[in-house]
Design an enzyme around this catalytic site. Structure first.
Site, mmCIF file in Angstrom:
data_model
loop_
_atom_site.group_PDB
_atom_site.id
_atom_site.type_symbol
_atom_site.label_atom_id
_atom_site.label_comp_id
_atom_site.label_asym_id
_atom_site.label_seq_id
_atom_site.Cartn_x
_atom_site.Cartn_y
_atom_site.Cartn_z
ATOM 1 N N GLY A 250 51.589 -28.367 -1.704
ATOM 2 C CA GLY A 250 51.671 -29.826 -1.723
ATOM 3 C C GLY A 250 53.064 -30.290 -2.062
ATOM 4 O O GLY A 250 53.872 -29.541 -2.618
ATOM 5 N N ASP A 251 53.347 -31.525 -1.701
ATOM 6 C CA ASP A 251 54.658 -32.111 -1.964
ATOM 7 C C ASP A 251 54.486 -33.262 -2.936
ATOM 8 O O ASP A 251 53.821 -34.258 -2.642
ATOM 9 C CB ASP A 251 55.255 -32.601 -0.628
ATOM 10 C CG ASP A 251 56.661 -33.143 -0.808
ATOM 11 O OD1 ASP A 251 57.140 -33.185 -1.963
ATOM 12 O OD2 ASP A 251 57.276 -33.522 0.198
ATOM 13 N N HIS A 270 60.033 -35.791 -16.420
ATOM 14 C CA HIS A 270 61.389 -35.751 -17.004
ATOM 15 C C HIS A 270 62.447 -35.227 -16.023
ATOM 16 O O HIS A 270 63.633 -35.301 -16.297
ATOM 17 C CB HIS A 270 61.404 -35.005 -18.348
ATOM 18 C CG HIS A 270 61.379 -33.507 -18.251
ATOM 19 N ND1 HIS A 270 61.667 -32.697 -19.331
ATOM 20 C CD2 HIS A 270 61.102 -32.673 -17.227
ATOM 21 C CE1 HIS A 270 61.568 -31.429 -18.953
ATOM 22 N NE2 HIS A 270 61.225 -31.388 -17.694
#
Ligand SMILES: C[S@@+](CC[C@H](N)C(=O)[O-])C[C@H]1O[C@@H](n2cnc3c(N)ncnc32)[C@H](O)[C@@H]1O
Length: 360
Positions: A250-251, A270
């Protein structure tokens, strides 16, 4: 499993250390203290060289002189002695009057068989690509722009895709940090006992494996980039957990398709600026069923309170990532709310906190 000291005790320890350091520092001129801090590069490189050479493993079972060790680690004996004498100043080894080195408690963390070895992390910090991006810190402060892509012409993630050996080293380093953090994170009651936990960009699956091992009623889904998924598969198989975990390519910045009861984003926000965090959270929120929960695992950095870990990793993010930064609890809750998730509980379990968001 490693027992976890309660967070207030850790906070007290950190405060006591700061006060003791301040008392010791008061005995020295400011110039000498500043000079010593200016040589911080040596501290990073000494650890990276020790890890590269495998010195901690060579010293694992008995003290040794540099001359005895040199052939085993493939080093020049005189230079190795000088490296380790400096490492003694940093408390990584002890040097006795007969020229023998022994590992200290701190140095043992560099052994490859330590429960959460810091050797890969030390080697990652010593990589030329990491150091060169740190070298761009002053420019990043001038412009507010990230250093890595300016210095290398690509984001760190594209760089890793083109340098698989560095990608593997980074993933292994993250795995060790998660192994260290894992027990305190798992002590939270925000984890479910039943259902499915989906770790989005969950690296080699270290956290997911620990969650599933501690809670036999759970199944897992791991969403990652293809190169890292191969490492994850091997890792989960070696822990006998492969049949409880679905691996999904997945992206983060595209579409994520995974149905679960609890989603996790550990040390992901972060890495990115607020705008990209909003895109990532929107992708995750879009796949979350009603009443499912998202757990952000992040270090908390309040704006005006220096923190011994978070304030330093904040600069790691400034130099290595695209707009990355450590955020306060209020900032993380704001990002969750902007993605349409209802901010829930915050559990400060250890170095990191779990920040909950609930889908409507
Ligand atoms: C800082 S690491 C954190 C890994 C893991 N969550 C942990 O705490 O150990 C960031 C992770 O994001 C993954 N990542 C970066 N860009 C991504 C993308 N576009 N899609 C999926 N994963 C991505 C990297 O492969 C890497 O494993």
């Amino acid at each position: 499993m490693r027992s976890v000291p309660p967070q207030p005790l850790v906070d007290l320890g950190l405060l006591a250390r700061r006060l003791l350091h301040a008392a010791g520092d008061a005995l020295l001129p400011g110039w000498a203290l500043a000079w010593q801090r200016s040589m911080g590069i040596a501290s990073t490189q000494v650890m990276a060289a020790m890890a590269d050479l495998g010195v901690a493993d060579a010293l694992a079972h008995k003290k040794s002189t540099a001359a005895q060790m040199a052939p085993r680690v493939g080093a020049d004996a005189d230079s190795l002695h000088r490296l380790l004498r400096a490492a003694a100043v940093h408390g990584l080894v002890r040097l006795d009057r007969r020229g023998r080195f022994g590992l200290t408690r701190t140095g043992r963390a560099l052994r490859s068989d330590a429960p959460a070895t810091l050797a890969p992390w030390a080697r990652y910090l010593g990589l030329k690509s990491t150091r060169d991006a740190w070298g761009g810190l002053a420019d990043s402060v001038r412009t507010g722009a990230p250093a890595f892509s300016r210095v290398h012409g690509s984001t760190v993630w594209d760089w890793f895709a083109e340098h698989p050996e560095e990608e593997r080293l980074f993933a292994t380093a993250m795995r060790s940090l998660t192994e260290f953090d894992g027990p305190s994170l798992l002590s939270s009651d925000l984890w479910p006992e039943q259902g499915t936990v989906c770790d989005v960009a969950g690296g080699a699956g270290t956290l997911l494996a620990a969650v599933l091992a501690a809670r036999p009623g759970l199944r897992g889904t791991l969403v990652e980039a293809p190169g890292v998924l191969m490492q994850a598969e091997a890792n989960l198989r070696s822990k006998g957990l492969a049949d409880r975990v679905e691996l999904v390519e997945g992206d983060l910045l595209g579409t994520i398709e995974a149905r679960a009861d609890v989603y996790v984003l550990k040390n992901i926000l972060h890495d990115w600026d607020d705008e990209t965090c909003a895109r990532i959270l929107a992708s995750v929120a879009a796949t979350m069923p009603a009443r499912s929960r998202l757990l952000l695992v992040e270090q908390l950095q309040e704006p005006n309170r220096p923190h011994p870990f978070a304030s330093i990793t904040d600069l790691q993010m400034l130099t290595q990532c695209e707009g990355g930064r450590e955020r306060s609890a209020a900032e993380l809750r704001g990002l969750l709310a902007a993605a349409g998730l209802t901010p829930g509980r915050i559990d400060r379990t250890g170095a990191s906190a779990l920040v909950e968001g609930v889908a409507g």
